[in-house]
Design a protein around this motif. Structure first.
Motif, PDB file in Angstrom:
ATOM      1  N   ARG A  76       0.812  -1.224   0.000  1.00 38.60           N
ATOM      2  CA  ARG A  76       0.000   0.000   0.000  1.00 38.60           C
ATOM      3  C   ARG A  76       0.849   1.280   0.000  1.00 38.60           C
ATOM      4  N   LEU A  77       2.177   1.120   0.157  1.00 33.93           N
ATOM      5  CA  LEU A  77       3.069   2.276   0.231  1.00 33.93           C
ATOM      6  C   LEU A  77       3.683   2.566  -1.131  1.00 33.93           C
ATOM      7  N   ASP A  78       4.094   3.838  -1.349  1.00 33.68           N
ATOM      8  CA  ASP A  78       4.807   4.146  -2.591  1.00 33.68           C
ATOM      9  C   ASP A  78       6.272   3.728  -2.442  1.00 33.68           C
ATOM     10  N   GLU A  79       7.052   3.930  -3.484  1.00 29.33           N
ATOM     11  CA  GLU A  79       8.446   3.450  -3.488  1.00 29.33           C
ATOM     12  C   GLU A  79       9.269   4.003  -2.331  1.00 29.33           C
ATOM     13  N   GLN A  80       9.184   5.311  -2.121  1.00 25.16           N
ATOM     14  CA  GLN A  80       9.981   5.933  -1.059  1.00 25.16           C
ATOM     15  C   GLN A  80       9.558   5.419   0.310  1.00 25.16           C
ATOM     16  N   GLN A  81       8.270   5.427   0.555  1.00 28.32           N
ATOM     17  CA  GLN A  81       7.768   4.997   1.860  1.00 28.32           C
ATOM     18  C   GLN A  81       8.144   3.549   2.129  1.00 28.32           C
ATOM     19  N   ARG A  82       8.049   2.697   1.122  1.00 27.58           N
ATOM     20  CA  ARG A  82       8.417   1.282   1.262  1.00 27.58           C
ATOM     21  C   ARG A  82       9.895   1.164   1.625  1.00 27.58           C
ATOM     22  N   ARG A  83      10.729   1.914   0.919  1.00 26.07           N
ATOM     23  CA  ARG A  83      12.179   1.869   1.149  1.00 26.07           C
ATOM     24  C   ARG A  83      12.501   2.323   2.572  1.00 26.07           C
ATOM     25  N   TRP A  84      11.855   3.395   3.023  1.00 26.40           N
ATOM     26  CA  TRP A  84      12.140   3.930   4.360  1.00 26.40           C
ATOM     27  C   TRP A  84      11.647   2.997   5.467  1.00 26.40           C
ATOM     28  N   PHE A  85      10.463   2.425   5.298  1.00 27.74           N
ATOM     29  CA  PHE A  85       9.932   1.520   6.317  1.00 27.74           C
ATOM     30  C   PHE A  85      10.834   0.293   6.464  1.00 27.74           C
ATOM     31  N   VAL A  86      11.220  -0.296   5.324  1.00 26.05           N
ATOM     32  CA  VAL A  86      12.071  -1.484   5.375  1.00 26.05           C
ATOM     33  C   VAL A  86      13.448  -1.119   5.949  1.00 26.05           C
ATOM     34  N   ALA A  87      13.950   0.076   5.630  1.00 25.06           N
ATOM     35  CA  ALA A  87      15.237   0.523   6.177  1.00 25.06           C
ATOM     36  C   ALA A  87      15.156   0.657   7.697  1.00 25.06           C
ATOM     37  N   LEU A  88      14.038   1.205   8.210  1.00 27.95           N
ATOM     38  CA  LEU A  88      13.862   1.312   9.664  1.00 27.95           C
ATOM     39  C   LEU A  88      13.847  -0.068  10.323  1.00 27.95           C
ATOM     40  N   GLU A  89      13.115  -1.007   9.714  1.00 24.33           N
ATOM     41  CA  GLU A  89      13.048  -2.357  10.264  1.00 24.33           C
ATOM     42  C   GLU A  89      14.418  -3.023  10.213  1.00 24.33           C
TER      43      GLU A  89
END
Length: 186
Positions: free
Chosen positions: A7-20
């Protein structure tokens, strides 16, 4: 997690996975790459962006402007002219312009002919260009009939094409007549 990521766009997906990945510590990027399918360089890019406080990241665009490959006709300005020249002798269709024009050649035949003429192009690009020129990308329904017809049929089409060229050169009108066979008993 992957339902949320979808449900996230490219940037949001990248940032969420980076945080995890940061939360897991050493080996987190590899683990998150396995779980999410994102590449490790993408996750590491997200980590660098987060470390910089997202300062370089645009809030208006997800992708940088000008990204992507230019269309084939922009790379080869003579492509459309070459395609139109290939289609000219075999074009048929509604003279009133209510339906898409038809052609005898398949997408593969047109692609091969353009490639041989120095304009390498795929079938999907030929289909897109045909739609742009007002043609139906599908093969004319009568194509199977034309294959089973005698060899003289091609000579007839060549003769008609020559006549059209002569009339066009003289500035005379060219009239297209479409006739239908009627079966016995109708």
């Amino acid at each position: 997690m992957n339902v949320l990521l979808s449900r996230l766009d490219e940037q949001q997906r990248r940032w969420f996975v980076a945080l995890e990945a940061q939360r897991f510590g050493w080996g987190g990027a590899s683990l998150m790459a396995k779980i999410t399918g994102l590449s490790r360089p993408t996750i590491q890019r997200g980590q660098r962006e987060l470390a910089a406080g997202l300062a370089q990241c645009s809030t208006e665009r997800v992708r940088a402007p000008g990204g992507g490959r230019p269309p084939r006709e922009a790379q080869d300005p003579e492509l459309l002219t070459a395609l139109e020249a290939l289609l000219a002798p075999e074009t048929a269709g509604d003279p009133m312009g209510r339906r898409a024009k038809a052609k005898r050649s398949s997408l593969q035949q047109l692609s091969d002919a353009l490639s041989a003429a120095g304009h390498p192009v795929s079938r999907t690009t030929v289909a897109r260009l045909l739609r742009q020129l007002g043609y139906s990308p599908k093969v004319n329904a009568r194509r199977a009939e034309a294959r089973s017809s005698p060899a003289e049929r091609d000579a007839q089409f060549q003769h008609i094409a020559e006549q059209r060229a002569q009339f066009a050169a003289a500035g005379d009108p060219i009239i297209s007549v479409d006739t239908k066979k009627k079966g016995a008993g109708r």
